[in-house]
Design a protein around this motif. Structure first.
Motif, PDB file in Angstrom:
ATOM      1  N   ARG A 147       0.840  -1.203   0.000  1.00 15.48           N
ATOM      2  CA  ARG A 147       0.000   0.000   0.000  1.00 15.48           C
ATOM      3  C   ARG A 147       0.874   1.251   0.000  1.00 15.48           C
ATOM      4  NH1 ARG A 147      -2.121   0.107   5.067  1.00 15.48           N
ATOM      5  NH2 ARG A 147      -3.606  -1.549   4.584  1.00 15.48           N
ATOM      6  N   ALA A 163      -4.409  -1.235  -6.158  1.00  9.95           N
ATOM      7  CA  ALA A 163      -4.345  -0.014  -5.345  1.00  9.95           C
ATOM      8  C   ALA A 163      -4.208   1.232  -6.205  1.00  9.95           C
ATOM      9  CB  ALA A 163      -3.176  -0.110  -4.365  1.00  9.95           C
ATOM     10  N   ASP A 207      -7.359  -0.278   0.735  1.00  7.65           N
ATOM     11  CA  ASP A 207      -6.194   0.414   0.172  1.00  7.65           C
ATOM     12  C   ASP A 207      -6.613   1.670  -0.577  1.00  7.65           C
ATOM     13  OD1 ASP A 207      -4.491  -1.520   1.145  1.00  7.65           O
ATOM     14  OD2 ASP A 207      -4.212  -2.544  -0.768  1.00  7.65           O
TER      15      ASP A 207
END
Length: 347
Positions: free
Chosen positions: A202, A235, A257
């Motif tokens: 992330r 993400a 995310d």
């Protein structure tokens, strides 16, 4: 070890390393070594009985502390205890020589800085900046392993900013720039506010440009695992609808995310925390139930089911009674549309 009844696994005999397994617990044991030759990536070693010689081949002073298991005495030949107390990461001897022995020490310097450091050793920083192009000689797997460890360290944001300022990434990850550092800082603040643990993939997504294609290129260059690559690209992909719709369609991890990475008000952070534990519902109706309501079998069933699902998501995933109402209305509309089409002669 064998004579003492302890199982021995020869995990790295050429490097003087084996694994002893006692009572089901593995313990890695490495004998004392000294470097014979190094090329920046690999070392040829010889075995020795000189503890100081073994310590002198370590990278940082805080990694060259040896404890006697008998009396607990700590042997410190290079000032590691003082550096540890000062929270300072310092190379043993000449930083340029240590980096020439193993180029990965550039990234290790910053990873240890992010984990243990307060003040930055000027000599070490200068050497890392001067030799940053040496990172190009390393395998991308080794670079990725250090980067992902660094990104979840307590001082990750400040350290990555320092690395960017001094051009450490330029040779291997030129996509990382000051704007990426700003995004990383914002993400770290959001993770903290939402009480969500830091996550390396992330955080990497925050650090690189928000572009799935460039994310794919970076993942390939770093040779990330398939799972890591999929998560990074997800993400960096735009969210679909609300955070809950996103979780329903893409999974909770991807939704959390994106809720943290897409810069929205504070409530997005709370939603990210909630969606991580949200029991993702399943549409409580199937095609058979629509046919039982009079809808003829065929492509119209799938089309009608999608319309019901879209309305169900829009209304916030209501329970079965409301789903039945949506199904009745959708089936009636589909049958009516088919009848109108038939009467007009359209296929």
């Amino acid at each position: 070890l064998t004579g003492a009844g302890i199982k021995v696994v020869p995990t790295g005999i050429a490097h003087g390393t084996l694994t002893a397994v006692a009572r089901g617990t593995p313990v890695e044991v490495t004998t004392l070594r000294r470097d014979v030759a190094t090329d920046g990536r690999h070392a040829v070693v010889a075995f020795t009985d000189d503890w100081r010689a073994d310590a002198s081949r370590r990278d940082f002073t805080i990694n060259a502390l040896y404890a006697d298991p008998g009396d607990g005495a700590v042997h410190d030949w290079f000032g590691g205890l003082n550096d540890l107390a000062a929270r300072r990461v310092r190379f043993i001897g000449d930083p340029y020589r240590r980096i020439a022995e193993d180029h990965l020490r550039i990234l290790r310097f910053f990873r240890f800085q992010a984990r243990f450091g307060d003040t930055v050793d000027a000599d070490g920083l200068a050497a890392c900046a001067a030799r940053a192009n040496d990172l190009m000689a390393l395998s991308r797997e080794r670079i990725a392993a250090e980067l992902l460890k660094l990104l979840v360290a307590p001082g990750a944001v400040a350290t990555v900013a320092l690395m960017t300022e001094h051009g450490i990434w330029r040779a291997v990850l030129p996509e990382i720039d000051a704007s990426g550092v700003a995004r990383l800082a914002e993400l770290a603040a959001r993770e903290d506010a939402a009480a969500i643990p830091p996550d390396a993939i992330r955080r990497l997504a925050a650090l690189v440009p928000r572009d799935p294609e460039r994310g794919e290129s970076i993942a390939a260059r770093l040779k990330l695992s398939k799972q890591q690559r999929t998560r990074l690209i997800a993400a960096l992909t735009d969210r679909r609808g609300s955070v809950y719709e996103d979780a329903y369609r893409s999974g909770r991890e991807a939704a959390a995310d994106r809720a943290l990475l897409v810069f929205e008000p504070f409530d997005a952070r709370l939603a990210a925390r909630h969606v991580r534990d949200w029991p993702v519902p399943r549409l409580p109706i199937a095609g058979g139930a629509l046919i039982a309501r009079g809808l003829p079998a065929g492509p119209v069933v799938a089309t009608t089911l999608k319309a019901i699902e879209a309305a169900w998501i829009t209304e916030g995933f209501p329970a079965q009674p409301r789903v039945d109402e949506l199904a009745d209305a959708a089936v009636a509309e589909a049958i009516s549309a088919q009848a109108a089409s038939a009467s007009s002669g359209r296929p």
